[in-house]
Write a protein that holds these residues in place. Structure first.
Motif, mmCIF file in Angstrom:
data_model
loop_
_atom_site.group_PDB
_atom_site.id
_atom_site.type_symbol
_atom_site.label_atom_id
_atom_site.label_comp_id
_atom_site.label_asym_id
_atom_site.label_seq_id
_atom_site.Cartn_x
_atom_site.Cartn_y
_atom_site.Cartn_z
ATOM 1 N N ALA A 188 29.466 16.505 17.698
ATOM 2 C CA ALA A 188 29.034 15.662 16.583
ATOM 3 C C ALA A 188 29.555 16.147 15.241
ATOM 4 O O ALA A 188 29.714 15.351 14.314
ATOM 5 C CB ALA A 188 27.510 15.577 16.559
ATOM 6 N N ILE A 228 28.737 5.502 20.869
ATOM 7 C CA ILE A 228 27.963 6.566 21.509
ATOM 8 C C ILE A 228 26.750 6.007 22.236
ATOM 9 O O ILE A 228 26.202 4.976 21.859
ATOM 10 C CB ILE A 228 27.554 7.670 20.519
ATOM 11 C CG1 ILE A 228 26.636 7.129 19.432
ATOM 12 C CG2 ILE A 228 28.764 8.338 19.917
ATOM 13 C CD1 ILE A 228 26.010 8.201 18.593
ATOM 14 N N TYR A 280 19.187 10.053 12.422
ATOM 15 C CA TYR A 280 19.511 10.879 13.577
ATOM 16 C C TYR A 280 18.244 11.063 14.399
ATOM 17 O O TYR A 280 17.175 11.270 13.842
ATOM 18 C CB TYR A 280 20.062 12.237 13.136
ATOM 19 C CG TYR A 280 20.765 12.958 14.266
ATOM 20 C CD1 TYR A 280 22.072 12.625 14.600
ATOM 21 C CD2 TYR A 280 20.124 13.919 15.019
ATOM 22 C CE1 TYR A 280 22.728 13.241 15.647
ATOM 23 C CE2 TYR A 280 20.767 14.550 16.065
ATOM 24 C CZ TYR A 280 22.069 14.204 16.370
ATOM 25 O OH TYR A 280 22.712 14.806 17.416
ATOM 26 N N GLU A 286 18.899 15.229 26.045
ATOM 27 C CA GLU A 286 19.651 14.049 25.631
ATOM 28 C C GLU A 286 18.673 12.969 25.176
ATOM 29 O O GLU A 286 17.693 12.699 25.845
ATOM 30 C CB GLU A 286 20.449 13.570 26.851
ATOM 31 C CG GLU A 286 21.464 12.541 26.555
ATOM 32 C CD GLU A 286 22.349 12.243 27.758
ATOM 33 O OE1 GLU A 286 22.252 11.108 28.262
ATOM 34 O OE2 GLU A 286 23.114 13.120 28.178
ATOM 35 N N HIS A 297 24.879 19.966 18.084
ATOM 36 C CA HIS A 297 24.762 18.524 18.329
ATOM 37 C C HIS A 297 26.066 17.933 18.862
ATOM 38 O O HIS A 297 27.145 18.200 18.347
ATOM 39 C CB HIS A 297 24.332 17.797 17.054
ATOM 40 C CG HIS A 297 23.001 18.252 16.574
ATOM 41 N ND1 HIS A 297 21.826 17.654 16.975
ATOM 42 C CD2 HIS A 297 22.634 19.268 15.762
ATOM 43 C CE1 HIS A 297 20.806 18.277 16.424
ATOM 44 N NE2 HIS A 297 21.276 19.266 15.681
ATOM 45 N N TRP A 298 25.934 17.126 19.917
ATOM 46 C CA TRP A 298 27.057 16.451 20.560
ATOM 47 C C TRP A 298 26.663 14.994 20.762
ATOM 48 O O TRP A 298 25.483 14.643 20.683
ATOM 49 C CB TRP A 298 27.336 17.072 21.928
ATOM 50 C CG TRP A 298 27.871 18.464 21.889
ATOM 51 C CD1 TRP A 298 27.220 19.593 21.491
ATOM 52 C CD2 TRP A 298 29.171 18.878 22.279
ATOM 53 N NE1 TRP A 298 28.030 20.681 21.607
ATOM 54 C CE2 TRP A 298 29.238 20.278 22.100
ATOM 55 C CE3 TRP A 298 30.292 18.221 22.785
ATOM 56 C CZ2 TRP A 298 30.376 21.023 22.403
ATOM 57 C CZ3 TRP A 298 31.425 18.961 23.081
ATOM 58 C CH2 TRP A 298 31.458 20.339 22.878
ATOM 59 N N TYR A 299 27.646 14.149 21.053
ATOM 60 C CA TYR A 299 27.406 12.763 21.422
ATOM 61 C C TYR A 299 27.969 12.515 22.819
ATOM 62 O O TYR A 299 29.049 12.990 23.140
ATOM 63 C CB TYR A 299 28.089 11.792 20.460
ATOM 64 C CG TYR A 299 27.588 11.843 19.030
ATOM 65 C CD1 TYR A 299 26.233 11.754 18.735
ATOM 66 C CD2 TYR A 299 28.486 11.955 17.970
ATOM 67 C CE1 TYR A 299 25.781 11.785 17.425
ATOM 68 C CE2 TYR A 299 28.045 11.977 16.659
ATOM 69 C CZ TYR A 299 26.689 11.901 16.395
ATOM 70 O OH TYR A 299 26.245 11.924 15.094
ATOM 71 N N ALA A 356 22.547 11.177 21.835
ATOM 72 C CA ALA A 356 22.678 12.419 21.076
ATOM 73 C C ALA A 356 22.235 13.529 22.021
ATOM 74 O O ALA A 356 21.230 13.393 22.726
ATOM 75 C CB ALA A 356 21.791 12.383 19.843
ATOM 76 N N ILE A 374 29.585 9.665 24.871
ATOM 77 C CA ILE A 374 30.219 8.408 24.494
ATOM 78 C C ILE A 374 30.333 7.479 25.700
ATOM 79 O O ILE A 374 29.976 7.843 26.816
ATOM 80 C CB ILE A 374 31.575 8.649 23.799
ATOM 81 C CG1 ILE A 374 32.566 9.356 24.719
ATOM 82 C CG2 ILE A 374 31.363 9.479 22.529
ATOM 83 C CD1 ILE A 374 33.954 9.544 24.092
#
Length: 98
Positions: free
Chosen positions: A70, A44, A79, A6, A58-60, A47, A62
């Motif tokens: 993502a 967010i 990014y 992360e 890829h995710w966020y 990442a 929040i």
């Protein structure tokens, strides 16, 4: 310690389609926390590399501590650069056996 890498990010993104928010980790196997409709503005915090969905890991993370994929959102620019030695955990899912 989380097995997911992360990187802190402070930004907002907009959802490009309806997307589930996931509890606990950036994974399609994590429990669904809720759903955001297309066009939602989301703040967010990080990442994250998680389960690959359609080849995109890829995710966020929040504001509420949940995760969204993502690929269902606009991209944060620039990014964050993940370390080159980052390994993505791939999982194969068989939906039908012939």
């Amino acid at each position: 310690m989380s097995p997911f890498i992360e990187l802190p990010v402070s930004a907002s993104v907009k959802t490009l389609m309806g997307v589930y928010t996931r509890k606990e980790s950036p994974s399609v196997y994590s429990p669904v926390a809720g759903e955001l409709p297309e066009g939602s503005l989301v703040r967010i915090q990080a990442a994250v590399l998680g389960d690959a969905v359609q080849g995109n890991p890829h995710w966020y993370r929040i504001d509420d501590g949940t995760f969204i994929w993502a690929g269902a959102c606009t991209r944060v620019e620039p990014y964050p650069a993940f370390p080159p030695v980052t390994r993505v955990n791939w999982k194969a899912v068989v939906f039908e056996v012939r």
